[in-house]
Write an enzyme that holds these catalytic residues in place. Sequence first.
Site, PDB file in Angstrom:
ATOM      1  N   CYS A 185       0.815  -1.223   0.000  1.00 16.89           N
ATOM      2  CA  CYS A 185       0.000   0.000   0.000  1.00 16.89           C
ATOM      3  C   CYS A 185       0.846   1.270   0.000  1.00 16.89           C
ATOM      4  O   CYS A 185       0.354   2.337  -0.374  1.00 16.89           O
ATOM      5  CB  CYS A 185      -0.938   0.024   1.205  1.00 16.89           C
ATOM      6  SG  CYS A 185      -2.208  -1.261   1.156  1.00 16.89           S
ATOM      7  N   GLN A 232      -5.115  -9.060   5.806  1.00 14.15           N
ATOM      8  CA  GLN A 232      -5.237  -7.738   6.424  1.00 14.15           C
ATOM      9  C   GLN A 232      -6.523  -7.593   7.224  1.00 14.15           C
ATOM     10  O   GLN A 232      -6.547  -6.911   8.243  1.00 14.15           O
ATOM     11  CB  GLN A 232      -5.148  -6.655   5.349  1.00 14.15           C
ATOM     12  CG  GLN A 232      -3.761  -6.528   4.754  1.00 14.15           C
ATOM     13  CD  GLN A 232      -3.601  -5.297   3.887  1.00 14.15           C
ATOM     14  OE1 GLN A 232      -4.484  -4.459   3.801  1.00 14.15           O
ATOM     15  NE2 GLN A 232      -2.455  -5.181   3.239  1.00 14.15           N
ATOM     16  N   ARG A 257     -19.418   9.085   0.340  1.00 16.04           N
ATOM     17  CA  ARG A 257     -20.863   8.924   0.542  1.00 16.04           C
ATOM     18  C   ARG A 257     -21.323   9.976   1.563  1.00 16.04           C
ATOM     19  O   ARG A 257     -21.297   9.732   2.778  1.00 16.04           O
ATOM     20  CB  ARG A 257     -21.181   7.514   1.035  1.00 16.04           C
ATOM     21  CG  ARG A 257     -20.769   6.417   0.054  1.00 16.04           C
ATOM     22  CD  ARG A 257     -21.360   5.062   0.415  1.00 16.04           C
ATOM     23  NE  ARG A 257     -21.029   4.657   1.756  1.00 16.04           N
ATOM     24  CZ  ARG A 257     -19.922   4.006   2.111  1.00 16.04           C
ATOM     25  NH1 ARG A 257     -19.012   3.718   1.190  1.00 16.04           N
ATOM     26  NH2 ARG A 257     -19.707   3.662   3.371  1.00 16.04           N
ATOM     27  N   SER A 259     -11.494   0.896   4.073  1.00 13.30           N
ATOM     28  CA  SER A 259     -11.394   1.613   2.797  1.00 13.30           C
ATOM     29  C   SER A 259     -12.018   0.764   1.692  1.00 13.30           C
ATOM     30  O   SER A 259     -11.953  -0.462   1.725  1.00 13.30           O
ATOM     31  CB  SER A 259      -9.930   1.921   2.472  1.00 13.30           C
ATOM     32  OG  SER A 259      -9.176   0.717   2.417  1.00 13.30           O
ATOM     33  N   HIS A 290      -8.821   4.109  -1.699  1.00 15.67           N
ATOM     34  CA  HIS A 290      -7.468   3.591  -1.473  1.00 15.67           C
ATOM     35  C   HIS A 290      -7.027   2.797  -2.707  1.00 15.67           C
ATOM     36  O   HIS A 290      -6.978   1.573  -2.681  1.00 15.67           O
ATOM     37  CB  HIS A 290      -7.480   2.714  -0.225  1.00 15.67           C
ATOM     38  CG  HIS A 290      -6.155   2.184   0.199  1.00 15.67           C
ATOM     39  ND1 HIS A 290      -4.949   2.681  -0.266  1.00 15.67           N
ATOM     40  CD2 HIS A 290      -5.821   1.173   1.061  1.00 15.67           C
ATOM     41  CE1 HIS A 290      -3.954   2.008   0.292  1.00 15.67           C
ATOM     42  NE2 HIS A 290      -4.462   1.086   1.087  1.00 15.67           N
ATOM     43  N   CYS A 329       0.314   2.175   6.495  1.00 11.84           N
ATOM     44  CA  CYS A 329       0.517   0.769   6.852  1.00 11.84           C
ATOM     45  C   CYS A 329       0.611  -0.064   5.577  1.00 11.84           C
ATOM     46  O   CYS A 329      -0.015   0.236   4.562  1.00 11.84           O
ATOM     47  CB  CYS A 329      -0.613   0.277   7.753  1.00 11.84           C
ATOM     48  SG  CYS A 329      -2.272   0.414   7.053  1.00 11.84           S
TER      49      CYS A 329
END
Length: 390
Positions: A91, A151, A208, A245, A346, A376
Amino acid sequence: MRDAVIVDVVRTPSGKGKLGGALTQLHPVDLLAATLRELLARNEIDPALVEDVIGGCVTQAGVQAANITRSAVLAAGFPVSVPATTVDRQCGSSQQALHFAAHTVLAGAADVLIACGVESMSLAPLWSNVGDADPSGAGVADRFPGGLIQQGTAAELVAARWKLSREELDEYACASHQRAAAATADGVFAADLVAVPDCPLTQDETIRPGTTVEQLSRLKPSFADERMAQRFPEIDWRVTAGNSSPLTDGASAALVMSADAAARLGLRPRARVHTTAVAGDDPMLMLMGVLPATQKVLGRAGLNVRDIDAFEVNEAFACVPLAWRREFEVPEDKLNRHGGAIALGHPLGASGVRIASTLIETLERLDARFGLQTMCEAGGMANATIIERL
């Protein structure tokens, strides 16, 4: 002493990373190429001056295989003399690309570079580059009996060990959408967003605005697994799609150069890459490398949390910034001030540079000096960057 400065940052709007999302029909090469072209066009830079392009991408398979950054450079119309490479620190891939670009400048090896990233999670789904293969091997299995975890399970462990309730996670996620919606209405992201060819999307599709805690509370846990429940009895399954995410498509790019080159080209940098760090941590917890990475970058910079005006901690899951904030006792209004990945999306390989664009914009609006971002990463790692507004 050379300075590595960020002249400008751009990004595409975040698209929903699933079929029907606004960016689904666009090849990720073209997504990234759109940011590269716009970055140089709006700064009136001859692309022949770019000495290297360093891009992040996580799922380097299918449409994202074979050094996607080089393909994007060619698609953007850059001279064939401009090289490119693609890096994978999960990431944190584009944040690592930003580090590598800054380090190259600081070392005197080049003066003008682009750090960027892309991810089409709709066209190259997460783990599609793994399939049925074992990516770890016997050595990792011997060292971590029972195997490493995904994760989602790691997020559950963080929520349990930091005693973060389901209500806290949902309240944080709701606030992320509210902040991002308010920032969009206030034009916070407008300056850095680029138009994507053949796509009408002009703002982040993942926000949203009408999200409520009540709505989030009705969602079922996303990662419930009986085998993991037996292995980790402290987990009670609090992590949902609403406080995580979303799958996202998007691209981002930053123009990085030496301060001398910027002056020579008549460009006014927006920020300086002040300090960088990367840290490893327990891969079983996976997501909490942001703690040692933050400590390391602050120590290397000779700063403490009170010196930092704004923080961006990637919202892979709501538990990550909540646990981070609890450890560092940072005021709520200094953390992810304009929302984070829960609302803004993400797109894995592009998120680090996207966060840098938000952080720089935040510092400019606050007329503040220092910002810190940390991300992270799978495998128990994290990048951390201190950015100084100029």
